[in-house]
Design a protein around this motif. Structure first.
Motif, mmCIF file in Angstrom:
data_model
loop_
_atom_site.group_PDB
_atom_site.id
_atom_site.type_symbol
_atom_site.label_atom_id
_atom_site.label_comp_id
_atom_site.label_asym_id
_atom_site.label_seq_id
_atom_site.Cartn_x
_atom_site.Cartn_y
_atom_site.Cartn_z
ATOM 1 N N GLY A 115 0.885 -1.209 -0.139
ATOM 2 C CA GLY A 115 -0.063 -0.077 -0.188
ATOM 3 C C GLY A 115 1.084 1.249 -0.070
ATOM 4 O O GLY A 115 2.071 1.271 -0.454
ATOM 5 N N CYS A 116 0.313 2.285 0.521
ATOM 6 C CA CYS A 116 1.334 3.602 0.739
ATOM 7 C C CYS A 116 0.902 4.407 1.834
ATOM 8 O O CYS A 116 -0.287 4.221 2.578
ATOM 9 N N ILE A 117 1.935 5.313 2.160
ATOM 10 C CA ILE A 117 1.769 6.348 3.042
ATOM 11 C C ILE A 117 1.702 7.554 2.417
ATOM 12 O O ILE A 117 2.804 8.144 1.604
ATOM 13 N N ILE A 118 0.904 8.501 2.663
ATOM 14 C CA ILE A 118 0.606 9.748 1.805
ATOM 15 C C ILE A 118 0.951 11.093 2.725
ATOM 16 O O ILE A 118 0.246 10.860 3.944
ATOM 17 N N VAL A 119 1.896 11.417 2.432
ATOM 18 C CA VAL A 119 2.531 12.620 3.468
ATOM 19 C C VAL A 119 2.134 14.111 2.899
ATOM 20 O O VAL A 119 2.034 14.441 1.790
ATOM 21 N N GLY A 120 1.455 14.789 3.752
ATOM 22 C CA GLY A 120 0.720 15.916 3.430
ATOM 23 C C GLY A 120 -1.020 16.068 3.563
ATOM 24 O O GLY A 120 -1.551 17.087 3.001
ATOM 25 N N VAL A 121 -1.335 15.067 4.345
ATOM 26 C CA VAL A 121 -2.652 14.914 4.359
ATOM 27 C C VAL A 121 -3.089 14.590 5.774
ATOM 28 O O VAL A 121 -2.243 13.721 6.412
ATOM 29 N N SER A 122 -4.102 15.047 6.270
ATOM 30 C CA SER A 122 -4.483 14.809 7.728
ATOM 31 C C SER A 122 -5.861 14.246 7.876
ATOM 32 O O SER A 122 -6.562 14.460 6.951
ATOM 33 N N GLN A 123 -6.000 13.262 8.749
ATOM 34 C CA GLN A 123 -7.415 12.782 9.106
ATOM 35 C C GLN A 123 -7.761 12.886 10.219
ATOM 36 O O GLN A 123 -7.188 12.527 11.454
ATOM 37 N N ASN A 124 -9.047 13.527 10.629
ATOM 38 C CA ASN A 124 -9.524 13.761 12.030
ATOM 39 C C ASN A 124 -10.217 12.443 12.577
ATOM 40 O O ASN A 124 -10.305 11.492 11.905
ATOM 41 N N ASP A 125 -10.766 12.277 13.729
ATOM 42 C CA ASP A 125 -11.212 11.427 14.495
ATOM 43 C C ASP A 125 -12.606 10.811 13.777
ATOM 44 O O ASP A 125 -12.854 9.541 13.888
ATOM 45 N N GLU A 126 -13.182 11.632 12.980
ATOM 46 C CA GLU A 126 -14.263 11.209 12.240
ATOM 47 C C GLU A 126 -14.273 10.728 11.053
ATOM 48 O O GLU A 126 -14.997 10.405 10.299
ATOM 49 N N GLY A 127 -12.840 10.536 10.323
ATOM 50 C CA GLY A 127 -12.430 10.168 9.335
ATOM 51 C C GLY A 127 -12.253 11.182 8.192
ATOM 52 O O GLY A 127 -11.946 10.853 6.923
ATOM 53 N N ALA A 128 -12.607 12.306 8.387
ATOM 54 C CA ALA A 128 -12.673 13.495 7.281
ATOM 55 C C ALA A 128 -11.302 13.781 6.934
ATOM 56 O O ALA A 128 -10.295 13.998 7.962
ATOM 57 N N ILE A 129 -10.826 14.047 5.761
ATOM 58 C CA ILE A 129 -9.335 14.113 5.346
ATOM 59 C C ILE A 129 -9.455 15.842 4.921
ATOM 60 O O ILE A 129 -10.182 16.418 4.745
ATOM 61 N N ALA A 130 -8.043 16.380 5.443
ATOM 62 C CA ALA A 130 -7.586 17.690 4.970
ATOM 63 C C ALA A 130 -6.477 17.748 3.945
ATOM 64 O O ALA A 130 -5.512 17.115 4.631
ATOM 65 N N LEU A 131 -6.439 18.251 2.849
ATOM 66 C CA LEU A 131 -5.265 18.248 1.831
ATOM 67 C C LEU A 131 -4.454 19.459 2.335
ATOM 68 O O LEU A 131 -4.455 20.433 1.625
ATOM 69 N N THR A 132 -3.663 19.207 3.338
ATOM 70 C CA THR A 132 -2.802 20.299 3.851
ATOM 71 C C THR A 132 -1.593 20.646 2.942
ATOM 72 O O THR A 132 -1.092 21.674 2.883
ATOM 73 N N GLY A 133 -1.225 19.447 2.305
ATOM 74 C CA GLY A 133 0.009 19.705 1.702
ATOM 75 C C GLY A 133 1.338 19.882 2.332
ATOM 76 O O GLY A 133 1.282 20.020 3.605
ATOM 77 N N LEU A 134 2.329 20.047 1.932
ATOM 78 C CA LEU A 134 3.780 20.054 2.427
ATOM 79 C C LEU A 134 4.394 21.414 2.166
ATOM 80 O O LEU A 134 4.439 21.793 0.993
ATOM 81 N N ASN A 135 4.931 22.209 2.966
ATOM 82 C CA ASN A 135 5.737 23.529 2.833
ATOM 83 C C ASN A 135 7.226 23.018 2.236
ATOM 84 O O ASN A 135 7.423 21.796 2.310
ATOM 85 N N GLU A 136 7.609 23.819 1.737
ATOM 86 C CA GLU A 136 8.983 23.822 1.111
ATOM 87 C C GLU A 136 10.038 23.055 2.064
ATOM 88 O O GLU A 136 10.768 22.076 1.852
ATOM 89 N N ASP A 137 10.189 23.296 3.360
ATOM 90 C CA ASP A 137 10.891 22.870 4.404
ATOM 91 C C ASP A 137 10.597 21.496 4.810
ATOM 92 O O ASP A 137 11.426 20.814 5.142
ATOM 93 N N ASP A 138 9.349 21.283 4.701
ATOM 94 C CA ASP A 138 9.051 19.669 5.055
ATOM 95 C C ASP A 138 8.910 18.573 3.825
ATOM 96 O O ASP A 138 8.643 17.370 4.055
ATOM 97 N N PHE A 139 9.317 19.217 2.843
ATOM 98 C CA PHE A 139 9.353 18.307 1.550
ATOM 99 C C PHE A 139 10.664 17.926 1.318
ATOM 100 O O PHE A 139 11.656 18.493 0.939
ATOM 101 N N LEU A 140 10.937 16.531 1.791
ATOM 102 C CA LEU A 140 12.308 16.088 1.966
ATOM 103 C C LEU A 140 12.860 15.502 0.722
ATOM 104 O O LEU A 140 12.051 15.107 -0.351
ATOM 105 N N ASP A 141 14.011 15.424 0.509
ATOM 106 C CA ASP A 141 14.819 14.744 -0.605
ATOM 107 C C ASP A 141 14.627 13.389 -0.621
ATOM 108 O O ASP A 141 14.751 12.807 0.379
#
Length: 236
Positions: free
Chosen positions: A62-88
Motif C-alpha cells: 500500500g502507501c503512506i501519503i504525506v501532506g494529508v491529515s485525517q480527523n477522528d471522524e475520518g474526514a481528511i484535509a489536503l494540507t500539503g507540505l511546505n518547502e521545508d517539510d518536502f524532503l529529498d
C-alpha cells in the motif's frame, strides 16, 4: 508485485500507475485510512515511519501519503507540505535504510500541483509506495529504537500499526501460501545460498541465547531446503 488484497480500487490504481491524476482521484474518493493506506500531515520521526512501512508491507502492500491529515471522524484535509517539510528522496531512503529489512521494497514519489488544480492548488505531497512480496513476509523489525521493538512483526489494523496477534500471524502465513510464496522452488539456488550466508552471519553475532538457538534451527532448515532443491541426500 502482488497487490490483490489492496482496496479500494482507486488505491490499487494509484499504486500501479502513480501519477498526479491517479493521486488526485484517490484523495477525492478515498474511504479514509485502511490496512493499506496511511495519512501523515508531515514526515514524523523515522522509526515511527518504519513501523508503518513494516505493517503495510506485512498486510499486503500500500502507501503512506504525506501532506494529508485525517480527523477522528475520518474526514481528511489536503494540507500539503511546505518547502521545508518536502524532503529529498535520497534523504528519506537514507533515514529508512537502517530501520527496515533489506528485502522490503519501497519508493518515494513526489507530487506538486499547479495553481489550476482547485483543492490541490499549489500543494505538494510525497508518497511512500510499499511493495508486498509473499516470498519475504513476515517482515520483522531489525532494530530496537523508540517505538520499534527488535524482532517484532507489525501489521495494520484499520488506522493503526500494531504488533501482530497469533491470529494475524496465521493470516499472514495463509496469505503467503495462497500467493505461492512459500514453495521450495520459489527461490533460486543463489537466493537460498545468500539467505543461508546471512543466517550464518547473524549466528556469528549471537551468543548463547534463545534467539541464537532459533537462528541455528533456521540454518538447519535452510540447508535442508537447499538439499531438496539440488536433490542431494544428507550424509548419514
Amino acid at each position: 508485485m502482488i497487490y490483490e488484497y489492496v482496496y479500494p480500487k482507486s488505491l490499487l490504481h494509484f499504486i500501479k500507475n502513480p501519477s498526479h491524476e491517479s493521486l488526485k482521484d484517490l484523495l477525492l474518493h478515498n474511504t479514509g485510512e485502511t490496512d493499506f493506506l496511511d495519512f501523515k500531515t508531515k514526515w514524523t520521526e523515522f522509526s515511527k515511519m518504519a513501523k508503518h512501512v513494516l505493517a503495510i508491507a506485512n498486510s499486503g502492500g500500500g502507501c503512506i501519503i504525506v501532506g494529508v491529515s485525517q480527523n477522528d471522524e475520518g474526514a481528511i484535509a489536503l494540507t500539503g507540505l511546505n518547502e521545508d517539510d518536502f524532503l529529498d528522496k535520497a534523504d528519506i531512503d537514507n533515514k529508512l535504510a537502517n530501520l527496515l529489512p533489506k528485502y522490503l521494497k519501497y519508493r518515494t514519489e513526489d507530487f506538486h500541483y499547479n495553481k489550476d488544480q482547485l483543492a490541490f492548488s499549489n500543494k505538494r505531497f510525497q508518497v511512500l509506495i510499499i511493495e508486498y512480496d509473499p516470498k519475504y513476509v513476515p517482515y520483522t523489525s531489525v532494530v530496537q529504537r523508540n517505538e520499534l521493538r527488535y524482532g517484532a512483526i507489525y501489521v495494520r489494523q484499520g488506522t493503526k500499526s500494531l504488533e501482530a496477534t497469533n491470529d494475524k500471524l496465521v493470516e499472514i502465513i495463509l496469505r503467503k501460501v495462497q500467493s505461492g510464496g512459500s514453495g521450495v522452488n520459489e527461490y533460486t539456488l543463489k537466493e537460498h545460498l545468500d539467505q543461508l550466508k546471512e543466517l550464518y552471519e547473524e549466528m556469528a553475532s549471537q551468543k548463547d541465547t534463545e534467539y541464537g538457538q532459533f537462528i541455528a534451527e533456521l540454518i538447519e532448515r535452510k540447508k535442508e531446503r537447499i538439499r531438496q532443491l539440488l536433490d542431494v541426500l544428507p550424509e548419514n
